[in-house]
Motif scaffolding. Structure first.
Motif, mmCIF file in Angstrom:
data_model
loop_
_atom_site.group_PDB
_atom_site.id
_atom_site.type_symbol
_atom_site.label_atom_id
_atom_site.label_comp_id
_atom_site.label_asym_id
_atom_site.label_seq_id
_atom_site.Cartn_x
_atom_site.Cartn_y
_atom_site.Cartn_z
ATOM 1 N N LEU A 14 0.805 -1.104 -0.075
ATOM 2 C CA LEU A 14 -0.280 0.115 0.011
ATOM 3 C C LEU A 14 0.829 1.155 -0.158
ATOM 4 O O LEU A 14 0.534 2.100 -0.648
ATOM 5 N N ASP A 15 1.729 1.222 0.849
ATOM 6 C CA ASP A 15 2.708 2.431 1.005
ATOM 7 C C ASP A 15 3.414 2.846 -0.382
ATOM 8 O O ASP A 15 3.594 4.066 -0.719
ATOM 9 N N ALA A 18 1.957 -0.185 -4.819
ATOM 10 C CA ALA A 18 1.936 -1.428 -5.650
ATOM 11 C C ALA A 18 0.647 -1.979 -5.604
ATOM 12 O O ALA A 18 0.075 -2.651 -6.649
ATOM 13 N N VAL A 19 -0.080 -1.642 -4.656
ATOM 14 C CA VAL A 19 -1.657 -2.076 -4.714
ATOM 15 C C VAL A 19 -2.450 -1.002 -4.349
ATOM 16 O O VAL A 19 -2.126 -0.089 -3.391
ATOM 17 N N LYS A 20 -3.311 -0.346 -5.398
ATOM 18 C CA LYS A 20 -4.005 0.760 -5.161
ATOM 19 C C LYS A 20 -5.661 0.321 -4.951
ATOM 20 O O LYS A 20 -5.923 -0.684 -5.605
ATOM 21 N N LEU A 21 -6.537 0.911 -3.917
ATOM 22 C CA LEU A 21 -7.728 0.559 -3.596
ATOM 23 C C LEU A 21 -8.717 1.940 -4.412
ATOM 24 O O LEU A 21 -8.279 2.766 -3.859
ATOM 25 N N SER A 22 -9.636 1.493 -5.060
ATOM 26 C CA SER A 22 -10.551 2.569 -5.363
ATOM 27 C C SER A 22 -12.100 2.305 -5.889
ATOM 28 O O SER A 22 -12.298 1.778 -6.927
ATOM 29 N N PRO A 23 -12.787 1.911 -4.622
ATOM 30 C CA PRO A 23 -13.971 1.364 -4.807
ATOM 31 C C PRO A 23 -15.095 2.332 -5.631
ATOM 32 O O PRO A 23 -15.870 1.935 -6.352
ATOM 33 N N ILE A 182 -7.085 -5.644 3.140
ATOM 34 C CA ILE A 182 -8.108 -4.639 3.327
ATOM 35 C C ILE A 182 -7.886 -4.503 5.102
ATOM 36 O O ILE A 182 -8.394 -3.258 5.430
ATOM 37 N N GLU A 183 -7.581 -5.227 5.884
ATOM 38 C CA GLU A 183 -7.394 -5.329 7.478
ATOM 39 C C GLU A 183 -6.352 -4.013 7.467
ATOM 40 O O GLU A 183 -6.418 -3.350 8.359
ATOM 41 N N ALA A 184 -5.271 -4.147 6.699
ATOM 42 C CA ALA A 184 -4.146 -3.130 6.813
ATOM 43 C C ALA A 184 -4.710 -1.710 6.334
ATOM 44 O O ALA A 184 -4.028 -0.749 6.923
ATOM 45 N N ALA A 185 -5.371 -1.690 5.117
ATOM 46 C CA ALA A 185 -5.747 -0.467 4.565
ATOM 47 C C ALA A 185 -6.784 0.346 5.508
ATOM 48 O O ALA A 185 -6.772 1.475 5.512
ATOM 49 N N ILE A 186 -7.436 -0.453 6.241
ATOM 50 C CA ILE A 186 -8.459 0.021 7.278
ATOM 51 C C ILE A 186 -7.701 0.716 8.434
ATOM 52 O O ILE A 186 -7.586 1.620 9.028
ATOM 53 N N GLN A 187 -6.530 -0.094 9.033
ATOM 54 C CA GLN A 187 -5.481 0.317 9.918
ATOM 55 C C GLN A 187 -4.992 1.552 9.619
ATOM 56 O O GLN A 187 -4.650 2.544 10.503
ATOM 57 N N GLU A 188 -4.446 1.797 8.237
ATOM 58 C CA GLU A 188 -3.524 2.951 7.757
ATOM 59 C C GLU A 188 -4.325 3.908 7.358
ATOM 60 O O GLU A 188 -3.782 4.759 6.591
ATOM 61 N N MET A 196 -15.712 -0.657 3.080
ATOM 62 C CA MET A 196 -15.249 -2.038 3.415
ATOM 63 C C MET A 196 -16.191 -3.013 2.816
ATOM 64 O O MET A 196 -15.963 -3.888 2.029
ATOM 65 N N GLN A 197 -17.601 -2.636 3.133
ATOM 66 C CA GLN A 197 -18.619 -3.677 2.178
ATOM 67 C C GLN A 197 -18.509 -3.705 0.907
ATOM 68 O O GLN A 197 -18.558 -4.759 0.348
ATOM 69 N N SER A 198 -18.114 -2.836 0.246
ATOM 70 C CA SER A 198 -17.981 -2.632 -1.305
ATOM 71 C C SER A 198 -16.626 -3.890 -1.611
ATOM 72 O O SER A 198 -16.779 -4.480 -2.484
#
Length: 214
Positions: A14-15, A18-23, A182-188, A196-198
């Motif tokens: 995430l930092d 390398a992984v990007k999240l964009s619901p 997803i757990e790490a993404a929420i923490q950070e 999260m649901q999506s």
């Protein structure tokens, strides 16, 4: 999979993006499908500390799968460099596997020296459906190798991949996975609780999730 190291790996991905999240603004994969996640683990190679950490985790996974494997095999293209690093660390012979045989020269699909009967652990960077990764396993088995299992940096944990690996009877171990990411993404605070649901819905049914956004 070591939970602490899996969380650390997820944070690293995430930092460096390398992984990007964009619901809310999904990515379009090569297949045309919409996805809330995009992954390019090749970026880890540009960061020495992360590259070393990933290598060390791979080495642990390889030892879990088959410590006495004869050969390390990388899957083209993302697994090639990762596989070299692992093979060098373990002082083992290395080959890599193309998606298909070359149409010229020696027409090799497997590059490097591999002998029938040798045991092999396969290195991959990313598991989505598992289809392309398992084509490499087919090629190695066709060459007479005994594939002991596969290690990868990350898996989307899709049900189709689980079934594909079961069908081919290939053990899969990964450094981290979608759930941990997803757990790490929420923490950070990379994503909100509202998203999260999506993100979970996509993993449960990526086709429906995509169709709803076409």
């Amino acid at each position: 999979m070591n939970k602490e190291n899996a969380i650390e790996a997820a944070r690293c991905l995430l930092d460096i993006k390398a992984v990007k999240l964009s619901p809310e603004k999904p990515f379009t994969w090569a297949s045309g499908r919409k996805s809330p996640i995009y992954c390019d683990n090749r970026l880890t190679l540009s960061y020495p500390k992360i590259r070393t950490f990933i290598k060390e985790q791979f080495v642990c996974l390889v030892k879990e799968i088959c410590e006495n494997a004869d050969v390390i095999a990388g899957v083209a293209t993302g697994g090639i460099a990762q596989g070299v690093l692992v093979a060098q660390e373990l002082n083992k012979p290395y080959v890599y596997v193309r998606p298909e045989a070359k149409s010229h020269g020696m027409k090799n699909q497997i590059e490097g020296e591999l002998h029938a009967g040798q045991s092999v652990v396969v290195i991959e960077d990313l598991i989505s459906t598992g289809k392309s990764s398992l084509l490499a396993v087919d090629a190695l088995r066709d060459a007479g190798a005994e594939v002991k299992g596969m290690a990868a940096i990350f898996t989307y944990e899709l049900e189709v991949a689980k079934q594909n690996f079961l069908t081919k009877q290939v053990a899969l171990k990964t450094i981290t996975n979608y759930t941990t990411l997803i757990e790490a993404a929420i923490q950070e605070n990379y994503v909100s609780q509202a998203n999260m649901q999506s993100l979970h819905q996509w993993r449960e049914n990526p086709e429906k999730w995509s169709d709803d956004r076409m």
